[in-house]
Design a protein around this motif. Structure first.
Motif, PDB file in Angstrom:
ATOM      1  N   LYS A  85       0.815  -1.211   0.000  1.00  0.00           N
ATOM      2  CA  LYS A  85       0.000   0.000   0.000  1.00  0.00           C
ATOM      3  C   LYS A  85       0.849   1.260   0.000  1.00  0.00           C
ATOM      4  N   SER A  86       2.009   1.186   0.629  1.00  0.00           N
ATOM      5  CA  SER A  86       2.911   2.333   0.683  1.00  0.00           C
ATOM      6  C   SER A  86       4.229   1.950   0.044  1.00  0.00           C
ATOM      7  N   VAL A  87       4.687   2.763  -0.908  1.00  0.00           N
ATOM      8  CA  VAL A  87       5.837   2.402  -1.740  1.00  0.00           C
ATOM      9  C   VAL A  87       6.790   3.589  -1.841  1.00  0.00           C
ATOM     10  N   ARG A  88       8.077   3.276  -1.873  1.00  0.00           N
ATOM     11  CA  ARG A  88       9.103   4.274  -2.193  1.00  0.00           C
ATOM     12  C   ARG A  88       9.796   3.798  -3.457  1.00  0.00           C
ATOM     13  N   VAL A  89       9.966   4.720  -4.403  1.00  0.00           N
ATOM     14  CA  VAL A  89      10.633   4.401  -5.662  1.00  0.00           C
ATOM     15  C   VAL A  89      11.980   5.111  -5.684  1.00  0.00           C
ATOM     16  N   ASP A  90      13.047   4.336  -5.863  1.00  0.00           N
ATOM     17  CA  ASP A  90      14.406   4.878  -5.961  1.00  0.00           C
ATOM     18  C   ASP A  90      14.874   4.764  -7.403  1.00  0.00           C
ATOM     19  N   PHE A  91      15.348   5.875  -7.939  1.00  0.00           N
ATOM     20  CA  PHE A  91      15.839   5.896  -9.312  1.00  0.00           C
ATOM     21  C   PHE A  91      17.350   5.696  -9.324  1.00  0.00           C
ATOM     22  N   ARG A  92      17.811   4.756 -10.143  1.00  0.00           N
ATOM     23  CA  ARG A  92      19.242   4.484 -10.268  1.00  0.00           C
ATOM     24  C   ARG A  92      19.839   5.144 -11.512  1.00  0.00           C
ATOM     25  N   ARG A  93      19.054   5.170 -12.585  1.00  0.00           N
ATOM     26  CA  ARG A  93      19.506   5.760 -13.844  1.00  0.00           C
ATOM     27  C   ARG A  93      18.292   6.382 -14.529  1.00  0.00           C
ATOM     28  N   PRO A  94      18.507   7.309 -15.469  1.00  0.00           N
ATOM     29  CA  PRO A  94      17.372   7.867 -16.207  1.00  0.00           C
ATOM     30  C   PRO A  94      16.607   6.775 -16.958  1.00  0.00           C
ATOM     31  N   VAL A  95      15.291   6.872 -16.931  1.00  0.00           N
ATOM     32  CA  VAL A  95      14.437   5.944 -17.673  1.00  0.00           C
ATOM     33  C   VAL A  95      14.165   6.559 -19.039  1.00  0.00           C
ATOM     34  N   PRO A  96      14.484   5.871 -20.131  1.00  0.00           N
ATOM     35  CA  PRO A  96      14.299   6.475 -21.458  1.00  0.00           C
ATOM     36  C   PRO A  96      12.831   6.507 -21.872  1.00  0.00           C
ATOM     37  N   THR A  97      12.512   7.449 -22.745  1.00  0.00           N
ATOM     38  CA  THR A  97      11.196   7.450 -23.387  1.00  0.00           C
ATOM     39  C   THR A  97      11.317   6.785 -24.761  1.00  0.00           C
TER      40      THR A  97
END
Length: 242
Positions: free
Chosen positions: A36-48
């Motif tokens: 129900k509760s989430v933390r998102v950690d970014f390691r590298r840019p996500v491409p489009t």
């Protein structure tokens, strides 16, 4: 979710050119995590515009990868605190957004969340300006029906998006940060459905700062001040050029 799926973030949903809007990506991962509760950690840019792999993890979260490269991880986390500052009034949030548009800081990108040339149908228009007399930045905005689902609600991933860019504005306007900072982590708690076509106030405040990193609280409220979502984000400025 199944063991994995392939997703592609459309180019129109970018933050910086060619880089997926962080709040949207965080919301997509959060929706697929078994918590129900989430933390998102970014390691590298996500491409489009390019397929990436979204897979479940053993802890009930999920991760986004591009080949062997880890892009982002969603993990179960403690819910962000809901004792956020009271939302500024609609009129004060309108004034703050108008002040930002009249004199935007240098280095603004054509971001889905805060791009100045976005319309209510092509972006969130989170043009957060400083609120006089308060240590807050805020923007009044109204999502167009084109951003909603068949149920007339703003999709959860765009609610997460409404908690992203205000953190950048808080760093720049309240703490003197420069252009080019990126969302390193975002956690959120969604409190109620958010209809499109109605006025909303996104706002943010500083929590801490150390070196190139700073942490902010963010919130989304109705025009009447009822909280819709709260978040906490870690932002990182780019390294100085030698």
């Amino acid at each position: 979710m199944s063991d994995f799926e392939t997703i592609t973030v459309p180019e129109r949903l970018h933050g910086y050119p060619g880089v997926a809007f962080g709040g949207y990506v965080a919301g997509v991962l959060a929706a697929r995590a078994a918590a129900k509760s989430v933390r998102v950690d970014f390691r590298r840019p996500v491409p489009t515009g390019a397929p990436v792999r979204l897979a479940a993890t053993a802890d009930g979260g999920c991760e986004l990868t591009d080949g062997e490269l880890l892009l982002a991880v969603a993990s179960p986390a403690e819910a962000p605190r809901t004792d956020s500052p009271e939302a500024p009034s609609w009129d004060r949030a309108v004034a703050a957004a108008e002040a930002f548009r009249a004199d935007p800081p240098e280095g603004q990108a054509d971001c889905f969340g805060c791009g100045l040339d976005r319309t209510p149908a092509t972006g969130l228009r989170l043009h957060c300006g400083a609120v006089p007399g308060r240590e807050l930045v805020a923007a009044a905005w109204t999502p167009a029906p084109e951003l909603g689902g068949a149920d007339g609600l703003l999709p959860p991933e765009l609610v997460w998006g409404a908690l992203d860019c205000p953190g950048n504005a808080a760093g720049r306007l309240l703490d003197g940060r420069g252009a080019g900072a990126v969302t390193a982590a975002l956690g959120a708690r969604l409190l109620r459905p958010v209809p499109v076509g109605e006025g909303l106030v996104s706002y943010a405040w500083m929590l801490s700062a150390s070196g190139r990193k700073y942490t902010v609280g963010t919130a989304l409220a109705t025009a009447d001040g009822e909280l819709c979502a709260v978040g906490e984000a870690l932002w990182v400025e780019p390294r100085p050029r030698p």
